[in-house]
Design an enzyme around this catalytic site. Structure first.
Site, PDB file in Angstrom:
ATOM      1  N   GLU A 406       0.865  -1.038   0.077  1.00 43.37           N
ATOM      2  CA  GLU A 406       0.094   0.081   0.164  1.00 43.37           C
ATOM      3  C   GLU A 406       0.814   1.245  -0.069  1.00 43.37           C
ATOM      4  OE1 GLU A 406      -2.252   2.526   3.514  1.00 43.37           O
ATOM      5  OE2 GLU A 406      -2.307   0.262   3.485  1.00 43.37           O
ATOM      6  N   HIS A 491      -3.466  -6.707  10.878  1.00 42.90           N
ATOM      7  CA  HIS A 491      -4.361  -7.597  10.443  1.00 42.90           C
ATOM      8  C   HIS A 491      -4.282  -8.931  11.168  1.00 42.90           C
ATOM      9  CE1 HIS A 491      -3.736  -5.296   6.533  1.00 42.90           C
ATOM     10  NE2 HIS A 491      -4.478  -4.738   7.127  1.00 42.90           N
ATOM     11  N   ASN A 529      -5.998  -6.795   2.295  1.00 41.87           N
ATOM     12  CA  ASN A 529      -6.607  -6.327   3.551  1.00 41.87           C
ATOM     13  C   ASN A 529      -7.761  -7.267   3.873  1.00 41.87           C
ATOM     14  OD1 ASN A 529      -9.400  -5.102   4.595  1.00 41.87           O
ATOM     15  ND2 ASN A 529      -7.541  -3.713   5.403  1.00 41.87           N
TER      16      ASN A 529
END
Length: 550
Positions: A406, A491, A529
């Site tokens: 990202e 995550h 994600n």
């Protein structure tokens, strides 16, 4: 703010070919205003519960946690005519402080920022050689930095769970990667039914590509794109759950600034479509769902009269236990997040409360391969003083190098001449939760050295970009002379893996009427994600549970 309804259509851009991984933004970890202090107001915390849970009550369905999986379960159960009570360890986050805002700004952390800490623990701990964490009053704040087993796990605390604190990157995995994510799940069903349902329910949309090309607050992303493409890496736009029309108004100065003011890590006060505005709003609108915030479940055990006896502690905003409640639930859904669900189940099995849980409980935990880094750019590549806190694109080297990065913002309010990245990688390592009888605590077996594969995979992108651009890594973001942010994850996944600790729909083995419906079901990695996959899997599982068990 133009909130979209729960069933609004997802932007056509979401289905474009080439959509790949996005990640929850660790971006705004900067707390640069070290000496700033917001007014220490204590907001009310009980208004999210229409009918507070009372000791001795019996409820048809109890959902532990209010994140993605729990919110899906509550909505669909209520629509099927089942009364649901949700319990949440964190606050309701529905009452403004004395500054008129519910959430603290990323660059000005205050008592609202961290869960029961007296000093902030930002993912980026340093900037330009200076530590940026600061002392704060102890409070049941929105972001938990839980340290365990050689890793810091960042988790949202409050009604809405992780949706309150992530960057909203709402990405469906590439179809070809799905078999490695959930090998026992039918991909045709997921991509034909449940991913579209999840995207609609979450209100997923895509940045206007034409607007992206001209707006100052995404200069950092355009620089990231230029560097990626000059090194031969594809740059892709990724979808998000931010209200992009609202952000355009922020830039135009016609509404209060939110993402353009850097709000994200400690909550977003305006444009972000968290679960409070989507699944939870729809669930509460049924009239069958109540929520009790500041309640922490301690025990779940079979009840003599059928169902399960559930004990919980009620907390105040200092984290003190101010009451104890016991209820009976016909069915219990564990949705406390990967770490919360895994720790609770491991403890319940080890202490004999749920002795029939199998030996897979606690296993298969991973960090989604998270690793961060920054690069120092040349003076002719400024990334902009004002940076929107919502990422909108990334660099894809998943197939060749095992990493997606990202292009994340650094919303500091000053020109940094720096590019910042959060990578998801194919890290194969998996940790395990276990019970330590001597300390009476659940521990995680994880080693910092296990992050090395993630670093190596991320380097397949950034070593090449640095060589092409003649640039270097930043070494001032994670400590003294430390290049890689290998100490954390945003995550967490696994710990009660689908098809192992549970059956193929989240039913826990050995105890009928107990279900796992959150990220604990996913074994350690989603390639993107994770929250869209968590939501879609919950949609799949609860549909089956309602059809067969109820």
């Amino acid at each position: 703010m133009s909130d979209k309804s729960l069933h609004s259509k997802v932007s056509k851009g979401v289905s474009r070919r080439g959509f790949i991984a996005g990640t929850s933004s660790l971006l705004g970890a900067l707390a640069l205003s070290v000496n700033s202090t917001a007014a220490h107001a204590r907001p009310a915390t009980g208004s999210a519960a229409d009918a507070p849970l009372t000791s001795g009550a019996r409820v048809p369905a109890l959902v532990i946690g209010t994140g993605y999986g729990g919110s899906v379960a509550a909505l669909r159960l209520a629509q099927a005519g089942v009364d649901v009570h949700m319990v949440e360890m964190g606050m309701a986050w529905d009452t403004p402080g004395t500054d008129g805002k519910i959430f603290a700004n990323t660059t000005r952390p205050d008592y609202r920022s961290f869960w029961l800490r007296t000093r902030t623990k930002a993912p980026l701990s340093n900037f330009l050689g200076f530590p940026i964490d600061k002392d704060v009053p102890k409070y049941t704040g929105i972001l938990d930095a839980e340290e365990m087993g050689g890793i810091i796990v960042y988790q949202g605390r409050g009604v809405g769970g992780g949706s309150l604190v992530n960057g909203g990157m709402a990405v469906t995995p590439k179809r070809q990667n799905f078999a490695a994510i959930l090998p026992t799940v039918d991909a045709d069903e997921m991509y034909g039914t449940y991913y579209p349902r999840a995207n609609a329910g979450l209100g997923v949309g895509l940045i206007d590509p034409a607007w992206f090309e001209t707006v100052d607050c995404y200069q950092f992303a355009r620089v990231g794109r230029k560097h990626a493409q000059r090194s031969g890496f594809p740059f892709v736009f990724v979808p998000d759950v931010y209200d992009w029309d609202y952000m355009k108004q922020e830039v135009a100065g016609t509404v209060p600034k939110s993402a353009v003011d850097g709000e994200i890590l400690y909550g977003n006060n305006a444009g972000k479509k968290s679960l409070q505005k989507t699944y939870l709003a729809a669930a509460r609108a049924t009239g069958r769902v109540a929520v009790s915030p500041l309640h922490r479940v301690t025990t779940v055990a079979p009840s003599d009269g059928g169902g399960y006896t559930v004990a919980m502690e009620e907390l105040n905003t200092s984290g003190d236990v101010v009451g104890v409640k016991t209820v009976t639930a016909d069915r219990v859904f564990f949705a406390a997040g990967s770490v919360g669900t895994s720790k609770l189940l491991v403890r319940l099995k080890a202490t004999g409360a749920l002795p029939l849980l199998n030996d897979e409980i606690g296993k298969g935990w991973g960090d989604n391969g998270n690793v961060m880094c920054g690069r120092a750019n040349h003076m002719w590549d400024p990334t902009g003083k004002v940076q929107a806190s919502i990422p909108c694109g990334g660099i894809d080297n998943w197939d060749a190098g095992g990493a997606f990065a990202e292009v994340a913002p650094l919303p500091t309010g000053i020109e940094t001449y720096a590019s910042f990245y959060l990578s998801i990688t194919k890290n194969p390592h998996r940790g395990e939760f276990s019970w330590n009888a001597a300390t009476g605590r659940v521990e995680l077996n994880w080693q910092t050295a296990w992050k090395q594969p993630s670093i190596d995979m991320a380097k397949t992108i950034f070593d090449k970009i640095n060589a092409t651009e003649g640039t270097i890594y930043r070494s001032d973001l994670f400590g003294t002379n430390k290049i890689w942010g290998d100490h954390l994850t945003y995550h967490p996944l696994g710990g009660a893996v689908l098809g192992k600790a549970t059956d193929n729909y989240g039913r826990l083995h050995g105890h009928p009427g107990l279900y796992v419906i959150d990220g604990a079901l996913i074994p350690g990695n989603t390639s993107v994600n994770p929250f869209v996959t968590i939501t879609a899997l919950a949609e799949r599982n609860i549909e089956k549970i309602i059809a067969t068990d109820l």
